[in-house]
Design an enzyme around this catalytic site. Sequence first.
Site, PDB file in Angstrom:
ATOM      1  CG  ASP A 111      48.225  36.465  14.386  1.00  0.00           C
ATOM      2  OD1 ASP A 111      49.131  36.585  13.544  1.00  0.00           O
ATOM      3  OD2 ASP A 111      48.387  35.955  15.511  1.00  0.00           O
TER       4      ASP A 111
HETATM    5  N1  URA Z   1      51.532  38.248  18.357  1.00  0.00           N
HETATM    6  C1  URA Z   1      50.592  37.364  17.968  1.00  0.00           C
HETATM    7  O1  URA Z   1      50.575  36.219  18.391  1.00  0.00           O
HETATM    8  N2  URA Z   1      49.669  37.775  17.090  1.00  0.00           N
HETATM    9  C2  URA Z   1      49.611  39.045  16.608  1.00  0.00           C
HETATM   10  O2  URA Z   1      48.723  39.368  15.816  1.00  0.00           O
HETATM   11  C3  URA Z   1      50.584  39.943  17.041  1.00  0.00           C
HETATM   12  C4  URA Z   1      51.542  39.525  17.916  1.00  0.00           C
END
Ligand code: URA
Length: 259
Positions: A111
């Site tokens: 993310d």
């Molecule tokens: N899980 C999440 O919620 N975000 C990420 O970036 C990676 C795994």
Amino acid sequence: MSAKGRTTQRLDKVLSNMGYGSRAELKKLVKQGGVVVNGLPAKDPGMHVDPYRDVIEVEGEKLLYREFIYIMLHKPPGVVSATEDSRDRTVLDLLDKSYLIYEPFPVGRLDKDTEGLLLLTNDGKLAHELLSPRKHVPKTYEADVAGRVTESEVRLFSEGVTLDDGYVTLPAELTILSVEERDDGPLSKISLTIHEGKFHQVKRMFEAVGQKVVYLKRVRMGELMLDESLPIGSYRELTEDELAILGKPGAMDPLDNKK
Ligand code: URA
């Protein structure tokens, strides 16, 4: 087309991306006969070449072009795990532009606000091996969770939790590292290893048990560990040992460029 099935590219683009000068400088160099392709002086800086196959020499120096690159990035928050984006900076914007000729892409997504280990490569086969849902490659995250994470969540995660869309996750290993009492309530530091990669999976797993991830960092993907000496936002190529771990010994050796 090259051995990898790519299309050819402009000679001046290949050379400028590899740091041999600007388009204007290369135009001049080509005019002076300073660039030789397959034994013949190049006449047109816009001629198309296959840098994997064509033997390109710049002022007598043979261009060593590699087929694959493997880069470990310590992703900072605020950049997106994509090769292009109309709004945000991408992880590719963090790389020196000499790497772009290899057309790297991120192996999976973190993310925008997640930090940590992100592998950038142009090796589609490796990316598939690491991302294929059937391979269940483990990924380990460290997170700060607002609230008190307890053995009850450890047990729930070990059995699999039901996400907001009804999907039941595979068993995941949750470890409570510490619980700090703060003025605004407890904050838990945890480590979580998951064996799949659903969208926002870690955040959604905690939401499923009524808790909120406020900080997230990936520290491991398969056998590859984040090099903690790598400052956030910086990157380096994988070492021979790391390539061997991924089953790719010698993968970064330059191509011989011989037909
Ligand atoms: N899980 C999440 O919620 N975000 C990420 O970036 C990676 C795994």
